[in-house]
Design a protein around this motif. Structure first.
Motif, PDB file in Angstrom:
ATOM      1  N   ALA A   1       0.814  -1.219   0.000  1.00 17.33           N
ATOM      2  CA  ALA A   1       0.000   0.000   0.000  1.00 17.33           C
ATOM      3  C   ALA A   1       0.842   1.262   0.000  1.00 17.33           C
ATOM      4  O   ALA A   1       0.376   2.326  -0.419  1.00 17.33           O
ATOM      5  N   ALA A   2       2.086   1.159   0.417  1.00 19.96           N
ATOM      6  CA  ALA A   2       2.967   2.328   0.451  1.00 19.96           C
ATOM      7  C   ALA A   2       3.525   2.667  -0.933  1.00 19.96           C
ATOM      8  O   ALA A   2       4.165   3.705  -1.099  1.00 19.96           O
ATOM      9  N   GLU A   3       3.282   1.815  -1.905  1.00 15.75           N
ATOM     10  CA  GLU A   3       3.825   2.003  -3.259  1.00 15.75           C
ATOM     11  C   GLU A   3       2.716   2.380  -4.230  1.00 15.75           C
ATOM     12  O   GLU A   3       1.550   2.081  -3.999  1.00 15.75           O
ATOM     13  N   PRO A   4       3.079   3.008  -5.353  1.00 17.25           N
ATOM     14  CA  PRO A   4       2.070   3.295  -6.383  1.00 17.25           C
ATOM     15  C   PRO A   4       1.449   1.999  -6.922  1.00 17.25           C
ATOM     16  O   PRO A   4       2.103   0.961  -6.970  1.00 17.25           O
ATOM     17  N   LEU A   5       0.206   2.073  -7.313  1.00 18.99           N
ATOM     18  CA  LEU A   5      -0.550   0.896  -7.747  1.00 18.99           C
ATOM     19  C   LEU A   5       0.164   0.114  -8.848  1.00 18.99           C
ATOM     20  O   LEU A   5       0.184  -1.120  -8.830  1.00 18.99           O
ATOM     21  N   ALA A   6       0.771   0.796  -9.789  1.00 15.24           N
ATOM     22  CA  ALA A   6       1.421   0.122 -10.917  1.00 15.24           C
ATOM     23  C   ALA A   6       2.621  -0.723 -10.483  1.00 15.24           C
ATOM     24  O   ALA A   6       2.977  -1.686 -11.159  1.00 15.24           O
ATOM     25  N   LEU A   7       3.240  -0.392  -9.361  1.00 16.23           N
ATOM     26  CA  LEU A   7       4.430  -1.116  -8.905  1.00 16.23           C
ATOM     27  C   LEU A   7       4.109  -2.272  -7.957  1.00 16.23           C
ATOM     28  O   LEU A   7       4.980  -3.077  -7.643  1.00 16.23           O
ATOM     29  N   ARG A   8       2.881  -2.369  -7.506  1.00 10.69           N
ATOM     30  CA  ARG A   8       2.525  -3.350  -6.476  1.00 10.69           C
ATOM     31  C   ARG A   8       2.655  -4.812  -6.901  1.00 10.69           C
ATOM     32  O   ARG A   8       3.176  -5.620  -6.136  1.00 10.69           O
ATOM     33  N   PRO A   9       2.217  -5.214  -8.098  1.00 12.32           N
ATOM     34  CA  PRO A   9       2.376  -6.637  -8.462  1.00 12.32           C
ATOM     35  C   PRO A   9       3.841  -7.083  -8.485  1.00 12.32           C
ATOM     36  O   PRO A   9       4.162  -8.164  -7.978  1.00 12.32           O
ATOM     37  N   ALA A  10       4.712  -6.261  -9.021  1.00 11.01           N
ATOM     38  CA  ALA A  10       6.134  -6.628  -9.065  1.00 11.01           C
ATOM     39  C   ALA A  10       6.725  -6.697  -7.658  1.00 11.01           C
ATOM     40  O   ALA A  10       7.528  -7.591  -7.358  1.00 11.01           O
ATOM     41  N   LEU A  11       6.335  -5.767  -6.791  1.00 10.55           N
ATOM     42  CA  LEU A  11       6.817  -5.797  -5.413  1.00 10.55           C
ATOM     43  C   LEU A  11       6.302  -7.036  -4.686  1.00 10.55           C
ATOM     44  O   LEU A  11       7.045  -7.686  -3.946  1.00 10.55           O
ATOM     45  N   ALA A  12       5.046  -7.391  -4.917  1.00 12.40           N
ATOM     46  CA  ALA A  12       4.485  -8.591  -4.288  1.00 12.40           C
ATOM     47  C   ALA A  12       5.277  -9.831  -4.700  1.00 12.40           C
ATOM     48  O   ALA A  12       5.642 -10.656  -3.858  1.00 12.40           O
TER      49      ALA A  12
ATOM     50  N   LEU B   1      -7.532  -2.556   0.235  1.00 15.80           N
ATOM     51  CA  LEU B   1      -8.081  -3.815  -0.264  1.00 15.80           C
ATOM     52  C   LEU B   1      -7.493  -4.210  -1.610  1.00 15.80           C
ATOM     53  O   LEU B   1      -7.344  -5.395  -1.906  1.00 15.80           O
ATOM     54  N   GLN B   2      -7.136  -3.233  -2.441  1.00 16.76           N
ATOM     55  CA  GLN B   2      -6.486  -3.555  -3.714  1.00 16.76           C
ATOM     56  C   GLN B   2      -5.144  -4.237  -3.457  1.00 16.76           C
ATOM     57  O   GLN B   2      -4.795  -5.203  -4.124  1.00 16.76           O
ATOM     58  N   SER B   3      -4.408  -3.741  -2.480  1.00 20.05           N
ATOM     59  CA  SER B   3      -3.118  -4.347  -2.147  1.00 20.05           C
ATOM     60  C   SER B   3      -3.308  -5.755  -1.595  1.00 20.05           C
ATOM     61  O   SER B   3      -2.526  -6.659  -1.908  1.00 20.05           O
ATOM     62  N   LEU B   4      -4.324  -5.951  -0.790  1.00 17.58           N
ATOM     63  CA  LEU B   4      -4.611  -7.278  -0.247  1.00 17.58           C
ATOM     64  C   LEU B   4      -4.957  -8.245  -1.379  1.00 17.58           C
ATOM     65  O   LEU B   4      -4.479  -9.387  -1.401  1.00 17.58           O
ATOM     66  N   ALA B   5      -5.752  -7.790  -2.337  1.00 19.31           N
ATOM     67  CA  ALA B   5      -6.114  -8.635  -3.482  1.00 19.31           C
ATOM     68  C   ALA B   5      -4.884  -8.985  -4.317  1.00 19.31           C
ATOM     69  O   ALA B   5      -4.719 -10.136  -4.739  1.00 19.31           O
ATOM     70  N   ILE B   6      -4.022  -8.012  -4.543  1.00 20.31           N
ATOM     71  CA  ILE B   6      -2.803  -8.259  -5.326  1.00 20.31           C
ATOM     72  C   ILE B   6      -1.929  -9.277  -4.611  1.00 20.31           C
ATOM     73  O   ILE B   6      -1.415 -10.227  -5.224  1.00 20.31           O
ATOM     74  N   MET B   7      -1.750  -9.102  -3.310  1.00 21.91           N
ATOM     75  CA  MET B   7      -0.891 -10.015  -2.553  1.00 21.91           C
ATOM     76  C   MET B   7      -1.468 -11.422  -2.558  1.00 21.91           C
ATOM     77  O   MET B   7      -0.744 -12.402  -2.796  1.00 21.91           O
TER      78      MET B   7
END
Length: 124
Positions: free
Chosen positions: A17-28, A73-79
């Motif tokens: 959640a601390a990162e921009p939405l576009a970077l979240r899947p790669a970070l996960a 919740l978007q971050s939770l779904a991605i993770m």
């Protein structure tokens, strides 16, 4: 990677959640693979990895410091999606997962005993 429970997903989502939405899947993906590598390190050397922890997703996600933003919740779904994808890919390859069926969550007769509180003396 050690078994992934709800708290692991929540910690990972807080980190994403601390990162921009576009970077979240790669970070996960990176967090999952680093947690997996840390689990191998811990099993081999008997001590947690110095940067990535004991192999749980939670210790890896919190390794960069406590989360600073609220739950997204978007971050939770991605993770959750990336963890499911990681497990599926490893199962397809027959790599990185226990071959003992009773240890898998997705089997109908599984015991949901996660083994986190078992000692070496009681078979855990």
């Amino acid at each position: 990677m050690r078994r992934c429970l709800l708290d692991d997903l929540m910690a990972g989502a807080g980190r994403l959640a601390a990162e921009p939405l576009a970077l979240r899947p790669a970070l996960a993906k990176r967090l999952i693979h680093e947690a997996h590598a840390a689990h191998h390190f811990m099993r081999r050397h008997g001590v947690p990895h110095p940067r990535w922890g004991n192999g749980s997703l939670m210790t890896r996600a919190l390794g960069d410091g406590p989360r600073t933003s609220g739950l997204c919740l978007q971050s939770l779904a991605i993770m959750a999606w990336e963890v499911a994808k990681f497990r599926h890919e490893n199962m397809q390859r027959g790599h990185g997962l226990s071959q003992r069926g009773e240890l898998c969550y997705d089997l109908p007769n599984s015991r949901m005993d996660h083994g986190r509180n078992q000692s070496k003396t009681d078979g855990g």
